[in-house]
Design an enzyme around this catalytic site. Structure first.
Site, mmCIF file in Angstrom:
data_model
loop_
_atom_site.group_PDB
_atom_site.id
_atom_site.type_symbol
_atom_site.label_atom_id
_atom_site.label_comp_id
_atom_site.label_asym_id
_atom_site.label_seq_id
_atom_site.Cartn_x
_atom_site.Cartn_y
_atom_site.Cartn_z
ATOM 1 N N TYR A 1 -27.764 7.935 2.612
ATOM 2 C CA TYR A 1 -28.142 6.811 3.469
ATOM 3 C C TYR A 1 -27.459 6.982 4.820
ATOM 4 O O TYR A 1 -26.429 7.666 4.949
ATOM 5 C CB TYR A 1 -27.762 5.461 2.840
ATOM 6 N N ASP B 1 -11.803 -1.781 -9.335
ATOM 7 C CA ASP B 1 -11.808 -0.586 -10.173
ATOM 8 C C ASP B 1 -10.674 -0.575 -11.193
ATOM 9 O O ASP B 1 -10.797 0.057 -12.248
ATOM 10 C CB ASP B 1 -11.715 0.675 -9.310
ATOM 11 N N GLU C 1 0.850 -1.195 0.000
ATOM 12 C CA GLU C 1 0.000 0.000 0.000
ATOM 13 C C GLU C 1 0.880 1.237 0.000
ATOM 14 O O GLU C 1 1.768 1.383 0.836
ATOM 15 C CB GLU C 1 -0.908 0.001 1.235
ATOM 16 N N ARG D 1 -16.283 4.229 5.140
ATOM 17 C CA ARG D 1 -15.220 3.467 4.480
ATOM 18 C C ARG D 1 -14.059 3.161 5.416
ATOM 19 O O ARG D 1 -13.487 2.062 5.377
ATOM 20 C CB ARG D 1 -14.698 4.231 3.260
#
Length: 399
Positions: free
Chosen positions: A214, A294, A32, A108
């Site tokens: 939401y 993605d 990462e 997230r």
């Protein structure tokens, strides 16, 4: 089990793949680039087609503890707020009964934390920026900005819409700006008393724009909104979000229902995000390098499927790579089957999301009236999305 997998990107798809492989005894290293785990964006909607696999990993209960389950799914008119459609979700448990898992709204960062904490110590390597990937006869090698080279049997590019790994698999593929853009934010429910039904997942539909929101949080104490506009075209500046004039969001939604305006103006204006899609790739793999999420199929978020399709990719790819011989010369067959199983489904959702964008932005008139009538008669959850078991063709048969 021989062989190891190097995953580039510690987002939702990359970490799901890591956990799925680790559970099968496959060695995994996750690289990462960021120095700390920090998801870009505010929140994510998790539907049953993704959460059923979180249940298999033993994480569904923990996710439910930090998430909100919508009461209903509602479509509303932009100006007067009337309900065009309304379908129960968590209010009567019908969604979970139908699909075998709940529908959740979660921050997230919370989702990424749950996934990361489930990974063994040392699996995730932070501050590891990938600058090159090479495929060879006996494995694939990642070169980091530090000069270090990390070798594995295969490399998986789970590094998002602007994937560096994709440049090795499909050098000419570029994300395409859709001509739509968005602002996002998280607002405490207490700060927007004019918003009706804050515990529901809602689409407000209007001319050249729509708003999705939401609830998130263990007590549904906050609401995540995503406000989508037509334009600007072309997109100004670079490929990512940009700061724009203060008040841009408020002006774009002037005249909308008071609850919407109150929600959008209750927090400082966010950066302005371009929305991308990725033209279908002819191939998802090259040699020992393969793409996921993605990086392979960037899609508009109007079906809430970006994260869920990354999860589906991850569990299918894990099934195939964990099979005997897949990492010891059998990678080509595994990658070919993975692409055949996943490409048609993700393309269909990509196309449907593009069409949905146009439908949500219709001007007032006969076309919008016809849309509203069709919405009232449609399956609100698109069973072909939420009801599919992505592992139906790859799940190991119990001994």
């Amino acid at each position: 089990m021989n062989g190891s997998v190097t995953i580039v990107g510690a987002g939702i798809g990359g970490l799901t793949l890591a956990l799925s492989l680790q559970a099968r005894g496959v060695g995994v290293t996750v690289l990462e680039r960021a120095g700390e785990l920090r998801e870009v964006g505010a929140a994510v909607a998790l539907s049953a087609n993704g959460l059923r696999f979180m249940d298999e990993l033993g994480l569904l209960g923990e996710l439910e503890e930090v998430s909100a389950q919508p009461t209903e799914l509602i479509h509303r008119d932009w100006r007067d707020g009337r309900r065009v459609t309304a379908f129960p979700v968590g209010i009567d448990g019908s969604y979970r009964r139908r699909f075998g898992a709940p529908y959740l709204g979660i921050h997230r960062a919370e989702f990424q934390r749950v996934l990361a904490c489930a990974c063994p110590e040392g699996m995730i390597r932070l501050a590891s920026e990938v600058v090159d990937v090479e495929s060879g006869a006996d494995g694939a090698t990642v070169t980091l900005a530090s000069g270090e080279r990390v070798h594995g049997s295969v490399v998986v590019g789970a590094d998002g819409v602007h994937s560096r790994v994709r440049s090795r698999v499909a050098p000419d593929a570029r994300p395409v700006y859709t001509g739509t853009s968005a602002f996002r934010g998280i607002v405490d429910v207490a700060d927007m008393p004019l918003l009706p039904d804050p515990g529901a997942i809602q689409f407000w539909m209007g001319p050249d724009a729509h708003v999705l929101h939401y609830a998130i949080g263990a007590r549904a104490e906050a609401v995540n909104f995503f406000a989508v506009l037509e334009g600007p075209t072309p997109w100004p500046g670079g490929a990512g979000p940009t700061e724009t004039d203060p008040g841009t969001l408020e002006r774009a939604f002037a005249g909308w229902a008071p609850g919407v305006v109150q929600m959008l103006t209750a927090v400082p204006q966010s950066p302005h995000w371009p929305l991308y899609t990725l033209p279908p790739l002819s191939r998802w793999a090259d040699g020992r390098i393969v793409l996921l999420g993605d990086a392979a199929h960037t899609m508009l978020p109007h079906h809430g499927q970006g994260a869920n399709q990354s999860i589906e990719d991850a569990v299918v790819l894990a099934d195939l790579l964990a099979r005997p011989g897949a990492l010891d010369g059998g990678h080509a067959g595994a990658f070919d089957r993975y692409q055949r199983l996943r490409r048609a489904r993700t393309r269909q959702i990509q196309r449907s999301s593009l069409v949905t964008s146009d439908l949500l932005h219709l001007p007032e008139g006969p076309a919008a009236t016809a849309r509203d009538e069709r919405l009232a008669g449609l399956d609100p959850w698109l069973g072909w999305i939420h009801g599919v078991d992505a592992r139906a063709d790859t799940r190991p048969v119990p001994a």
